[in-house]
Scaffold this motif. Structure first.
Motif, PDB file in Angstrom:
ATOM      1  N   GLY A  40       9.917 -23.694 -42.158  1.00 28.75           N
ATOM      2  CA  GLY A  40       9.290 -23.698 -43.440  1.00 28.75           C
ATOM      3  C   GLY A  40      10.629 -24.429 -44.562  1.00 28.75           C
ATOM      4  N   LEU A  41      10.606 -25.439 -43.688  1.00 30.18           N
ATOM      5  CA  LEU A  41      11.878 -26.676 -44.496  1.00 30.18           C
ATOM      6  C   LEU A  41      10.604 -27.343 -45.144  1.00 30.18           C
ATOM      7  N   SER A  42      11.305 -27.870 -46.246  1.00 28.96           N
ATOM      8  CA  SER A  42      10.455 -28.447 -47.630  1.00 28.96           C
ATOM      9  C   SER A  42       9.939 -29.673 -47.167  1.00 28.96           C
ATOM     10  N   ARG A  43       9.153 -30.255 -47.410  1.00 31.58           N
ATOM     11  CA  ARG A  43       7.891 -31.692 -46.799  1.00 31.58           C
ATOM     12  C   ARG A  43       9.208 -32.847 -46.913  1.00 31.58           C
ATOM     13  N   ASP A  44      10.172 -33.107 -47.974  1.00 33.37           N
ATOM     14  CA  ASP A  44      11.140 -34.070 -47.226  1.00 33.37           C
ATOM     15  C   ASP A  44      12.312 -33.543 -46.021  1.00 33.37           C
ATOM     16  N   ARG A  45      12.802 -32.149 -46.305  1.00 33.26           N
ATOM     17  CA  ARG A  45      13.423 -32.094 -45.353  1.00 33.26           C
ATOM     18  C   ARG A  45      13.387 -31.851 -44.104  1.00 33.26           C
ATOM     19  N   SER A  46      11.445 -32.041 -43.681  1.00 30.75           N
ATOM     20  CA  SER A  46      11.000 -32.174 -42.611  1.00 30.75           C
ATOM     21  C   SER A  46      10.649 -33.823 -42.164  1.00 30.75           C
ATOM     22  N   ILE A  47      10.927 -34.027 -42.978  1.00 28.93           N
ATOM     23  CA  ILE A  47      11.076 -35.653 -43.100  1.00 28.93           C
ATOM     24  C   ILE A  47      12.376 -36.379 -42.015  1.00 28.93           C
ATOM     25  N   GLU A  48      13.508 -35.685 -42.491  1.00 37.85           N
ATOM     26  CA  GLU A  48      14.526 -35.587 -42.447  1.00 37.85           C
ATOM     27  C   GLU A  48      14.502 -35.465 -40.864  1.00 37.85           C
ATOM     28  N   VAL A  49      14.479 -34.333 -40.743  1.00 39.92           N
ATOM     29  CA  VAL A  49      14.455 -33.747 -38.875  1.00 39.92           C
ATOM     30  C   VAL A  49      13.352 -35.010 -38.541  1.00 39.92           C
ATOM     31  N   MET A  50      12.461 -35.357 -38.625  1.00 40.63           N
ATOM     32  CA  MET A  50      11.596 -35.913 -37.876  1.00 40.63           C
ATOM     33  C   MET A  50      12.184 -36.826 -37.280  1.00 40.63           C
ATOM     34  N   LEU A  51      12.483 -38.104 -38.862  1.00 45.95           N
ATOM     35  CA  LEU A  51      13.572 -39.097 -38.623  1.00 45.95           C
ATOM     36  C   LEU A  51      14.748 -39.117 -38.141  1.00 45.95           C
ATOM     37  N   ALA A  52      15.519 -37.750 -37.762  1.00 50.04           N
ATOM     38  CA  ALA A  52      16.756 -37.760 -37.288  1.00 50.04           C
ATOM     39  C   ALA A  52      16.508 -37.959 -35.936  1.00 50.04           C
ATOM     40  N   ALA A  53      15.492 -37.329 -34.740  1.00 49.73           N
ATOM     41  CA  ALA A  53      14.884 -36.879 -34.040  1.00 49.73           C
ATOM     42  C   ALA A  53      14.278 -38.179 -33.657  1.00 49.73           C
ATOM     43  N   HIS A  54      13.991 -39.183 -34.046  1.00 51.26           N
ATOM     44  CA  HIS A  54      13.395 -40.156 -33.528  1.00 51.26           C
ATOM     45  C   HIS A  54      14.282 -41.089 -33.798  1.00 51.26           C
ATOM     46  N   GLU A  55      15.177 -40.514 -34.329  1.00 50.97           N
ATOM     47  CA  GLU A  55      16.765 -42.540 -34.279  1.00 50.97           C
ATOM     48  C   GLU A  55      17.263 -41.670 -32.655  1.00 50.97           C
ATOM     49  N   VAL A  56      17.624 -40.675 -32.645  1.00 49.08           N
ATOM     50  CA  VAL A  56      17.667 -39.629 -31.425  1.00 49.08           C
ATOM     51  C   VAL A  56      17.306 -40.276 -30.082  1.00 49.08           C
ATOM     52  N   ALA A  57      15.867 -40.006 -29.920  1.00 46.96           N
ATOM     53  CA  ALA A  57      14.761 -40.203 -29.148  1.00 46.96           C
ATOM     54  C   ALA A  57      14.993 -42.053 -29.038  1.00 46.96           C
ATOM     55  N   ALA A  58      14.876 -42.786 -30.309  1.00 45.13           N
ATOM     56  CA  ALA A  58      14.345 -44.103 -29.275  1.00 45.13           C
ATOM     57  C   ALA A  58      15.800 -44.727 -28.702  1.00 45.13           C
ATOM     58  N   ASN A  59      17.143 -44.074 -29.445  1.00 49.36           N
ATOM     59  CA  ASN A  59      17.887 -44.664 -28.470  1.00 49.36           C
ATOM     60  C   ASN A  59      18.027 -43.834 -27.669  1.00 49.36           C
ATOM     61  N   VAL A  60      17.439 -43.034 -27.217  1.00 48.02           N
ATOM     62  CA  VAL A  60      17.689 -42.372 -25.409  1.00 48.02           C
ATOM     63  C   VAL A  60      16.368 -44.122 -24.221  1.00 48.02           C
ATOM     64  N   VAL A  61      15.679 -44.025 -24.949  1.00 46.06           N
ATOM     65  CA  VAL A  61      14.404 -45.366 -24.876  1.00 46.06           C
ATOM     66  C   VAL A  61      14.906 -46.617 -24.609  1.00 46.06           C
ATOM     67  N   ARG A  62      15.706 -47.186 -25.754  1.00 47.09           N
ATOM     68  CA  ARG A  62      16.638 -48.543 -25.627  1.00 47.09           C
ATOM     69  C   ARG A  62      17.627 -48.159 -25.202  1.00 47.09           C
ATOM     70  N   HIS A  63      18.848 -47.364 -24.845  1.00 51.06           N
ATOM     71  CA  HIS A  63      19.749 -47.572 -24.036  1.00 51.06           C
ATOM     72  C   HIS A  63      20.250 -46.813 -23.094  1.00 51.06           C
ATOM     73  N   GLY A  64      19.552 -45.731 -22.823  1.00 54.11           N
ATOM     74  CA  GLY A  64      19.263 -44.239 -22.028  1.00 54.11           C
ATOM     75  C   GLY A  64      18.516 -45.138 -20.351  1.00 54.11           C
ATOM     76  N   SER A  65      18.232 -43.955 -19.888  1.00 52.11           N
ATOM     77  CA  SER A  65      17.082 -43.724 -18.498  1.00 52.11           C
ATOM     78  C   SER A  65      15.370 -44.106 -19.055  1.00 52.11           C
ATOM     79  N   GLY A  66      15.216 -44.471 -20.846  1.00 49.03           N
ATOM     80  CA  GLY A  66      13.572 -45.080 -21.177  1.00 49.03           C
ATOM     81  C   GLY A  66      12.836 -43.768 -21.071  1.00 49.03           C
ATOM     82  N   HIS A  67      14.093 -42.987 -20.744  1.00 51.28           N
ATOM     83  CA  HIS A  67      12.798 -41.141 -21.368  1.00 51.28           C
ATOM     84  C   HIS A  67      13.713 -40.122 -20.807  1.00 51.28           C
ATOM     85  N   GLY A  68      12.292 -38.810 -22.368  1.00 49.13           N
ATOM     86  CA  GLY A  68      14.054 -37.292 -21.974  1.00 49.13           C
ATOM     87  C   GLY A  68      12.799 -36.772 -22.444  1.00 49.13           C
ATOM     88  N   ARG A  69      13.596 -35.947 -22.979  1.00 52.54           N
ATOM     89  CA  ARG A  69      13.056 -34.635 -23.521  1.00 52.54           C
ATOM     90  C   ARG A  69      13.550 -33.830 -24.257  1.00 52.54           C
TER      91      ARG A  69
END
Length: 153
Positions: A40-69
């Motif tokens: 139910g989020l707007s397109r713009d807000r959904s993009i913000e959720v996607m960007l935030a989730a991607h940033e954290v997931a990319a940090n896991v890949v880059r700085h953490g164990s390399g994989h996550g959930r």
């Protein structure tokens, strides 16, 4: 796309529950965007959720164990996203090249400036909680649903 699991709370629906690694970040972004829109989020807000989730997931890949959930849930009031760093040896996937006992080695062509990921997350999410310990790190983000999407009593 992996099927959603039943929610642990009657007022909560699991939209996405997926393990990831470097090679699966692009499909993960697409899945998060679709799930946020379906919640139910707007397109713009959904993009913000996607960007935030991607940033954290990319940090896991880059700085953490390399994989996550990543787990994405919706309640009557908000979409919540939890990204966790899986300990070495957990899960079927593996991250990129690693130094012995160290974080994943960054690809030579990493296309981003460093240090803006959590800033972006804190600017877009309504609530952010970061916990870290010997078993790994967890970032929990909450994105409030608009009042028009809230059910009436």
């Amino acid at each position: 796309m992996q099927p959603s699991r039943p929610a642990s709370d009657a007022n909560e629906t699991v939209l996405l529950d997926r393990e990831f690694r470097a090679a699966s970040l692009s499909p993960l972004r697409e899945a998060v965007l679709a799930a946020a829109s379906a919640a139910g989020l707007s397109r713009d807000r959904s993009i913000e959720v996607m960007l935030a989730a991607h940033e954290v997931a990319a940090n896991v890949v880059r700085h953490g164990s390399g994989h996550g959930r990543l787990r994405l849930r919706v309640t009557p009031r908000a979409v919540s996203c939890q990204v966790s760093d899986l300990p070495a040896g957990a899960g079927a996937g593996r991250g990129g090249p690693r130094q012995a006992g160290g974080p994943a080695i960054a690809p030579a062509s990493w296309p981003a400036e460093h240090g803006h990921g959590l800033w972006l997350v804190r600017r877009t999410a309504d609530q952010v909680q970061v916990t870290a310990g010997p078993a790994g790190s967890v970032v929990s983000m909450t994105f409030n649903l608009p009042a028009t999407a809230l059910p009436t009593a």
